[in-house]
Design a protein around this motif. Structure first.
Motif, short mmCIF file in Angstrom:
data_model
loop_
_atom_site.label_atom_id
_atom_site.label_comp_id
_atom_site.label_asym_id
_atom_site.label_seq_id
_atom_site.Cartn_x
_atom_site.Cartn_y
_atom_site.Cartn_z
N LEU A 293 11.64 -5.40 -6.70
CA LEU A 293 10.60 -4.79 -5.88
C LEU A 293 9.24 -5.34 -6.26
O LEU A 293 8.98 -5.61 -7.44
CB LEU A 293 10.58 -3.27 -6.05
CG LEU A 293 11.67 -2.48 -5.34
CD1 LEU A 293 12.79 -2.17 -6.32
CD2 LEU A 293 11.12 -1.18 -4.78
N VAL A 294 8.37 -5.46 -5.26
CA VAL A 294 6.98 -5.84 -5.48
C VAL A 294 6.12 -4.80 -4.79
O VAL A 294 6.23 -4.59 -3.58
CB VAL A 294 6.67 -7.24 -4.93
CG1 VAL A 294 5.20 -7.58 -5.16
CG2 VAL A 294 7.57 -8.28 -5.58
N LEU A 295 5.26 -4.12 -5.56
CA LEU A 295 4.37 -3.10 -5.02
C LEU A 295 2.98 -3.71 -4.92
O LEU A 295 2.30 -3.89 -5.94
CB LEU A 295 4.35 -1.86 -5.91
CG LEU A 295 5.71 -1.34 -6.44
CD1 LEU A 295 5.51 -0.04 -7.20
CD2 LEU A 295 6.70 -1.17 -5.31
N ALA A 296 2.56 -4.05 -3.72
CA ALA A 296 1.24 -4.64 -3.49
C ALA A 296 0.25 -3.53 -3.16
O ALA A 296 0.46 -2.78 -2.21
CB ALA A 296 1.30 -5.66 -2.36
N SER A 297 -0.79 -3.42 -3.94
CA SER A 297 -1.83 -2.41 -3.71
C SER A 297 -1.26 -1.00 -3.56
O SER A 297 -1.58 -0.30 -2.60
CB SER A 297 -2.64 -2.76 -2.45
OG SER A 297 -2.97 -4.11 -2.38
N PRO A 298 -0.42 -0.54 -4.50
CA PRO A 298 0.15 0.80 -4.35
C PRO A 298 -0.95 1.86 -4.44
O PRO A 298 -1.99 1.64 -5.06
CB PRO A 298 1.12 0.91 -5.53
CG PRO A 298 0.55 -0.01 -6.57
CD PRO A 298 -0.04 -1.16 -5.78
N VAL B 241 4.03 -4.73 -10.11
CA VAL B 241 2.95 -3.92 -9.55
C VAL B 241 1.68 -4.75 -9.53
O VAL B 241 1.24 -5.23 -10.59
CB VAL B 241 2.73 -2.63 -10.38
CG1 VAL B 241 1.67 -1.75 -9.72
CG2 VAL B 241 4.04 -1.86 -10.56
N VAL B 242 1.10 -4.95 -8.35
CA VAL B 242 -0.10 -5.79 -8.22
C VAL B 242 -1.24 -4.92 -7.69
O VAL B 242 -1.15 -4.36 -6.59
CB VAL B 242 0.13 -6.98 -7.28
CG1 VAL B 242 -1.05 -7.95 -7.36
CG2 VAL B 242 1.43 -7.70 -7.61
N VAL B 243 -2.30 -4.80 -8.48
CA VAL B 243 -3.44 -3.94 -8.15
C VAL B 243 -4.71 -4.79 -8.08
O VAL B 243 -4.90 -5.71 -8.87
CB VAL B 243 -3.58 -2.82 -9.20
CG1 VAL B 243 -4.89 -2.06 -9.03
CG2 VAL B 243 -2.41 -1.85 -9.11
N GLY C 1 -9.80 -8.41 -5.59
CA GLY C 1 -9.58 -7.81 -4.29
C GLY C 1 -9.56 -6.29 -4.36
O GLY C 1 -9.75 -5.70 -5.43
N ARG C 2 -9.26 -5.67 -3.22
CA ARG C 2 -9.34 -4.23 -3.15
C ARG C 2 -7.99 -3.62 -2.76
O ARG C 2 -7.12 -3.46 -3.60
CB ARG C 2 -10.45 -3.82 -2.18
CG ARG C 2 -10.87 -2.35 -2.30
CD ARG C 2 -12.09 -2.09 -1.46
NE ARG C 2 -12.47 -0.68 -1.46
CZ ARG C 2 -13.39 -0.16 -0.66
NH1 ARG C 2 -14.02 -0.93 0.22
NH2 ARG C 2 -13.68 1.12 -0.72
N ASN C 3 -7.78 -3.34 -1.49
CA ASN C 3 -6.59 -2.56 -1.10
C ASN C 3 -5.62 -3.26 -0.16
O ASN C 3 -4.61 -2.67 0.21
CB ASN C 3 -7.04 -1.24 -0.45
CG ASN C 3 -7.76 -0.33 -1.43
OD1 ASN C 3 -7.55 -0.41 -2.64
ND2 ASN C 3 -8.63 0.52 -0.92
N VAL C 4 -5.93 -4.50 0.25
CA VAL C 4 -5.01 -5.25 1.11
C VAL C 4 -4.82 -6.65 0.51
O VAL C 4 -5.12 -7.67 1.13
CB VAL C 4 -5.53 -5.33 2.57
CG1 VAL C 4 -5.31 -4.02 3.30
CG2 VAL C 4 -7.01 -5.73 2.62
N LEU C 5 -4.31 -6.70 -0.69
CA LEU C 5 -4.27 -7.94 -1.47
C LEU C 5 -3.52 -9.08 -0.79
O LEU C 5 -3.99 -10.23 -0.85
CB LEU C 5 -3.67 -7.66 -2.85
CG LEU C 5 -4.46 -6.66 -3.71
CD1 LEU C 5 -3.74 -6.43 -5.04
CD2 LEU C 5 -5.89 -7.15 -3.95
N GLY D 31 0.77 -1.23 0.00
CA GLY D 31 0.00 0.00 0.00
C GLY D 31 0.80 1.29 0.00
O GLY D 31 1.81 1.43 -0.69
N ALA D 32 0.35 2.24 0.84
CA ALA D 32 0.92 3.58 0.85
C ALA D 32 2.24 3.67 1.60
O ALA D 32 2.77 4.77 1.79
CB ALA D 32 -0.08 4.56 1.46
N LEU D 33 2.82 2.51 1.98
CA LEU D 33 4.19 2.51 2.48
C LEU D 33 5.18 2.47 1.32
O LEU D 33 6.40 2.38 1.54
CB LEU D 33 4.41 1.35 3.45
CG LEU D 33 4.22 1.70 4.93
CD1 LEU D 33 5.40 2.48 5.50
CD2 LEU D 33 2.93 2.48 5.16
N LEU D 34 4.67 2.57 0.10
CA LEU D 34 5.53 2.66 -1.07
C LEU D 34 6.66 3.68 -0.90
O LEU D 34 7.81 3.40 -1.25
CB LEU D 34 4.70 2.97 -2.32
CG LEU D 34 5.48 3.33 -3.58
CD1 LEU D 34 6.40 2.20 -4.01
CD2 LEU D 34 4.52 3.71 -4.72
#
Length: 297
Positions: A132-137, A238-240, A276-280, A110-113
């Protein structure tokens, strides 16, 4: 499948602060370790990743995992300070250099990106971040359009007051946590289960945990990181979520648009949309594990 035993808490010292982490060791000497960055929020800590760690090993993967508590969270010390992404990045850089001591795949929720971006910025030779893996950025506008230091400090001062403390005690009530999670984090209310709520309630029991939350709410992470994103040379996933939502005022921020925005900025990136939404990693654990495994063979 059998449950994976959660490792005992280990500690290291950074700037005279006692910092906690878990290490899932494996016998695979050639596998790249995963370094996990948990989100910040009421009751959140490294325990956010326990469901993912279980699923990762039950799926047959053997990468060692390092799962630290950021300062102000979990079992790490909780000094009364305003935390910035640069502070947490310096903590992680020390952790990389003194505890892990080998290149990792950095997985951030999330927003800890911005913490991940600041950690990448601190790298010298050897570079200890391999991928790097960005989960729910977050929506890219949130990390490229700063809120302004004056506004951030005003918000911090408002929160760091008896009024803010009263809000925190209200926000850590199970009823509020359930409502907020349903409205803002999960695609399905069925996933806001007792395990999730127990995680948050226990994590918020120490009132000193409010300082990390207030730092996040004050928006110290809301800076212009466009150049930092464009400077990432590492392969990035990037996973959204297909139902991702945002606090951004940009009405055009759809999941597809969010993926496209990041892929446009990142030099070496792959984008994947899953349910999913924001905490994948928590809500859609199985899909997230499979997606990460394809990126991290």
């Amino acid at each position: 499948m059998s449950q994976i035993t959660i490792p005992n808490t280990e500690f290291y010292t950074w700037k005279n602060y006692r910092c906690a982490y878990e290490h899932y060791p494996t016998e695979a000497q050639d596998s790249t370790p995963l370094l996990l960055i948990h989100p910040i929020g009421v009751g959140l800590s490294r325990r956010f990743w326990h469901r993912f760690c279980q699923a990762w090993y039950q799926s047959g993967h053997n990468n060692p995992i390092y799962n630290p508590d950021l300062l102000g969270c979990g079992e790490s010390e909780m000094p009364h300070i305003a935390y910035t992404p640069a502070d947490w990045a310096a903590q992680l850089q020390h952790f990389l250099q003194t505890v892990i001591q080998k290149p990792v795949t950095l997985v951030v929720q999330g927003a800890l990106l911005p913490v991940a971006l600041e950690t990448v910025r601190l790298q010298t030779q050897p570079n200890l971040i391999q991928k790097l893996v960005l989960a729910s950025p977050p929506a890219i506008a949130l990390v490229t359009q700063p809120t302004g230091m004056r506004q951030q400090k005003l918000t911090w001062n408002l929160l760091d007051s008896p009024l803010g403390t009263a809000f925190y005690f209200y926000a850590r009530r199970p009823q509020f946590l359930s409502s907020f999670s349903t409205r803002q984090l999960f695609a399905s209310s069925d996933r806001v289960d007792s395990e999730w709520l127990d995680l948050l309630v226990k994590g918020a029991a120490n009132p000193a945990s409010r300082y990390a939350v207030f730092s996040f709410l004050a928006g110290f992470w809301r800076q212009n990181y466009r150049d930092a994103i464009a400077a990432i040379a590492q392969p990035t996933l990037v996973v959204v979520g297909d139902r991702a939502s945002s606090i951004s005022k940009d009405k055009q921020d759809t999941p597809d648009r969010r993926l496209a925005d990041y892929l446009k900025c990142l030099p070496q990136a792959k984008g994947v949309k899953i349910s999913g939404r924001n905490v994948l990693p928590y809500e859609s654990t199985t899909e997230f594990v499979a997606t990460l495994a394809a990126f991290e063979p």
